[in-house]
Design a protein around this motif. Structure first.
Motif, PDB file in Angstrom:
ATOM      1  N   GLU A 235       0.820  -1.205   0.000  1.00  9.43           N
ATOM      2  CA  GLU A 235       0.000   0.000   0.000  1.00  9.43           C
ATOM      3  C   GLU A 235       0.856   1.259   0.000  1.00  9.43           C
ATOM      4  N   GLU A 236       2.049   1.188   0.592  1.00  4.61           N
ATOM      5  CA  GLU A 236       2.891   2.384   0.678  1.00  4.61           C
ATOM      6  C   GLU A 236       3.599   2.699  -0.648  1.00  4.61           C
ATOM      7  N   ASP A 237       3.651   1.733  -1.563  1.00  2.17           N
ATOM      8  CA  ASP A 237       4.243   1.994  -2.882  1.00  2.17           C
ATOM      9  C   ASP A 237       3.253   2.762  -3.768  1.00  2.17           C
ATOM     10  N   TYR A 238       3.793   3.450  -4.780  1.00  4.09           N
ATOM     11  CA  TYR A 238       2.928   4.225  -5.683  1.00  4.09           C
ATOM     12  C   TYR A 238       3.556   4.279  -7.081  1.00  4.09           C
ATOM     13  N   ILE A 239       2.703   4.617  -8.032  1.00  5.57           N
ATOM     14  CA  ILE A 239       3.138   4.734  -9.435  1.00  5.57           C
ATOM     15  C   ILE A 239       3.760   6.116  -9.632  1.00  5.57           C
ATOM     16  N   CYS A 240       4.887   6.168 -10.337  1.00  8.63           N
ATOM     17  CA  CYS A 240       5.606   7.428 -10.564  1.00  8.63           C
ATOM     18  C   CYS A 240       5.556   7.909 -12.012  1.00  8.63           C
ATOM     19  N   SER A 241       5.415   6.993 -12.984  1.00  4.01           N
ATOM     20  CA  SER A 241       5.462   7.404 -14.387  1.00  4.01           C
ATOM     21  C   SER A 241       4.797   6.360 -15.275  1.00  4.01           C
ATOM     22  N   LEU A 242       4.299   6.837 -16.445  1.00  6.49           N
ATOM     23  CA  LEU A 242       3.657   5.980 -17.448  1.00  6.49           C
ATOM     24  C   LEU A 242       4.151   6.373 -18.830  1.00  6.49           C
ATOM     25  N   ALA A 252       4.702   0.969 -20.281  1.00 12.24           N
ATOM     26  CA  ALA A 252       5.790   0.933 -19.305  1.00 12.24           C
ATOM     27  C   ALA A 252       5.358   1.724 -18.074  1.00 12.24           C
ATOM     28  N   ILE A 253       5.659   1.176 -16.891  1.00 11.67           N
ATOM     29  CA  ILE A 253       5.237   1.768 -15.626  1.00 11.67           C
ATOM     30  C   ILE A 253       6.451   1.880 -14.716  1.00 11.67           C
ATOM     31  N   GLY A 254       6.742   3.110 -14.280  1.00  9.06           N
ATOM     32  CA  GLY A 254       7.814   3.337 -13.324  1.00  9.06           C
ATOM     33  C   GLY A 254       7.246   3.442 -11.920  1.00  9.06           C
ATOM     34  N   THR A 255       7.887   2.814 -10.947  1.00  9.01           N
ATOM     35  CA  THR A 255       7.334   2.719  -9.600  1.00  9.01           C
ATOM     36  C   THR A 255       8.270   3.346  -8.568  1.00  9.01           C
ATOM     37  N   VAL A 260      10.981  -0.824 -13.139  1.00 11.81           N
ATOM     38  CA  VAL A 260      10.244  -0.479 -14.361  1.00 11.81           C
ATOM     39  C   VAL A 260       9.518  -1.729 -14.826  1.00 11.81           C
ATOM     40  N   GLN A 261       8.184  -1.643 -14.878  1.00 11.59           N
ATOM     41  CA  GLN A 261       7.380  -2.793 -15.290  1.00 11.59           C
ATOM     42  C   GLN A 261       6.897  -2.604 -16.728  1.00 11.59           C
ATOM     43  N   VAL A 281      11.440   5.908 -10.092  1.00 13.91           N
ATOM     44  CA  VAL A 281      11.538   6.179 -11.535  1.00 13.91           C
ATOM     45  C   VAL A 281      10.404   7.126 -11.909  1.00 13.91           C
ATOM     46  N   GLY A 282      10.726   8.400 -12.080  1.00  9.66           N
ATOM     47  CA  GLY A 282       9.693   9.416 -12.307  1.00  9.66           C
ATOM     48  C   GLY A 282       9.466   9.798 -13.741  1.00  9.66           C
ATOM     49  N   SER A 283      10.268   9.274 -14.686  1.00  9.99           N
ATOM     50  CA  SER A 283      10.093   9.649 -16.093  1.00  9.99           C
ATOM     51  C   SER A 283      10.465   8.481 -16.987  1.00  9.99           C
TER      52      SER A 283
END
Length: 512
Positions: A235-242, A252-255, A260-261, A281-283
């Motif tokens: 729960e404490e993790d969040y998405i940073c970039s798409l 691509a999803i940066g967390t 990077v997923q 990973v914000g960008s």
């Protein structure tokens, strides 16, 4: 003697009285008297036809020297002018004027002598210069000389324009209508209000992806369906970039856990999770099979998603978080912006290179704030636009080839995102403090076209639809607004669609 003089006076008086009596008798006609009325009528009727032949005399004037008119005014209301006479409103004309008019009319009908025209005009110009001091053909009615005086400081013009003449519709170029209200508003609950994150992207298949805290949602703009693609375990993790691939099949999803997923959207399946960074990973940005990711550590990593050992390059140019990352349309350059106020341009990855690091082509430090907003011009691949944060607020246009700053504009507001709109060759900017709005600028003049207001908090990111007609904005007020501001004419749209060729990406190769 006195008596003789008296007799002479009496005789003179008697002679004068006889003359008076002879005059008063009227026995003989008076030679110098005016004509009788019946004579005047007879003479006027006989000479009415001939009176119009003389340009200097009117048909209403008698032949005698008397000033008495031939007709009593007011008795005959209907007075028809003679056919061959003059003008009833201009009863007399000067004979010299008639001669000049006749000369000009005959001269106008004469054929022009082309041989002497040039010489005549030159001689007239020379005479005009010598007599007037200037050529009369070039003379102006009014001539204002000197520079206009500036208004005193603090002067306010209180005059109001009551009437103004607008240009005729035929001379005005029709401009499109830009609505000041969004075409659609979508809820985005639990959106993370972080300036440095990139939480919105629109695919070429018309699917809008948005990251809400630790989940990624997909909105099908064609059907209107909403899909939950993924949710992080903790729960404490969040998405940073798409970031979508070019053909729109993979996301691509940066967390926040430094990974990077890569997701197959059609099958809603995670293909791989790539770990190489040491911070969030914000960008993200794609260039065919190479995925570039920017981290809070200041490092930029290149991932070749086709191979198991995905991390192939590291770019070290920023000392703080990389919050902006964009590959150019032709794939030659990668632009990066960081919280260290730098804008860097990196060359394309050279396959087979022995070194896994590269040097930047350009690095600009003119911005005075964090650079998150980056946009490449689609129709000029060497043009890059960048926007600064709260301490800078400037849009700067760069020429990558020459390294020069073409133009700079102070927007008076924090810039969080930029995108070029090719349909009308415009630039769109998203703003935070203090305006919290979206502005459309004409490129390259950077003149303001329209303001799109509606968000109640800072606008964090914006993205363009695949047909380039709509821009989507996401803000801290937890709403996504769609602005349909760039629709093209249907005829031009069909012609453009015919020219577009379907291209397949290398991404379809096996992904391990």
């Amino acid at each position: 003697m006195f008596r003789s003089c008296e007799n002479l006076d009496k005789m003179a008086q008697f002679g004068f009285e006889n003359d008076i009596h002879s005059i008063l008798k009227l026995d003989m006609p008076i030679t110098n008297a005016p004509m009788a009325r019946w004579q005047r009528k007879a003479s006027s009727s006989n000479t009415s036809a001939l009176s119009g032949l003389s340009p200097g005399k009117s048909a209403n004037v008698s032949l005698s020297s008397s000033k008495t008119p031939s007709k009593t005014p007011g008795k005959n209301k209907k007075q028809t002018p003679s056919k061959m006479g003059g003008d009833r409103f201009i009863p007399t004309r000067n004979s010299k004027q008639m001669d000049v008019a006749s000369f000009l009319l005959t001269k106008e009908n004469e054929p022009m002598d082309t041989n002497n025209t040039a010489g005549t005009s030159e001689s007239q110009k020379a005479w005009s210069m010598s007599l007037n001091g200037y050529n009369i053909e070039d003379a102006k009615i009014l001539h204002l000389g000197g520079k206009p005086l500036n208004a005193p400081e603090g002067y306010q013009n209180n005059l109001k324009v009551l009437y103004s003449q607008g240009a005729t519709p035929a001379s005005v170029k029709k401009s499109r209508y830009i609505s000041s209200t969004p075409d659609r508003i979508l809820d985005a609950p639990e959106l993370r209000n972080d300036f440095y994150l990139n939480l919105l992207d629109w695919s070429s298949r018309n699917i809008l992806a948005v990251a809400l805290h630790n989940s990624v949602y997909l909105w099908d703009a064609t059907q209107g369906d909403i899909t939950l693609l993924m949710k992080m375990e903790r729960e404490e993790d969040y998405i940073c970039s798409l970031s979508w691939t070019k053909e729109g099949s993979y996301l691509a999803i940066g967390t926040s856990d430094c990974k990077v997923q890569l997701w197959d959207v059609e099958n809603q399946k995670r293909l791989r999770s790539m770990a190489s960074h040491t911070a969030r990973v914000g960008s993200l940005s794609w260039n065919d099979h190479v995925l570039s990711s920017g981290s809070r550590s200041g490092h930029i990593h290149h991932h070749d998603v086709r191979v198991a050992d995905h991390h192939i390059f590291t770019l070290n140019g920023h000392s703080q978080e990389v919050c902006g990352l964009k590959w150019s349309p032709d794939g030659r350059y990668l632009a990066s912006g960081g919280n260290d106020n730098l804008v860097c341009v990196w060359p394309r990855v050279q396959e087979g290179s022995a070194s896994n690091e590269s040097q930047s082509v350009r690095c600009w430090s003119e911005h005075q704030g964090a650079v998150k907003a980056l946009a490449w011009c689609p129709w000029q691949p060497n043009i890059l636009a960048s926007g600064g944060g709260t301490s800078d607020r400037h849009i700067r246009i760069w020429n990558v080839n020459s390294g020069s700053c073409i133009s700079s504009l102070d927007t008076q507001s924090q810039i969080s995102s930029l995108v070029f709109a090719p349909n009308y060759k415009e630039l769109v900017s998203a703003h935070g403090y203090a305006h919290n709005n979206v502005v459309i600028w004409k490129y390259p003049s950077l003149t303001r076209v329209a303001d799109l207001n509606g968000h109640e908090d800072r606008v964090l990111s914006l993205t363009l639809s695949p047909d380039c007609s709509t821009v989507a904005t996401v803000a801290g007020d937890e709403t996504i607004r769609l602005w349909k501001s760039f629709e093209v004419d249907p005829v031009k749209k069909k012609a453009k669609e015919r020219m577009v060729k379907s291209t397949s990406s290398v991404i379809h190769q096996s992904i391990r």
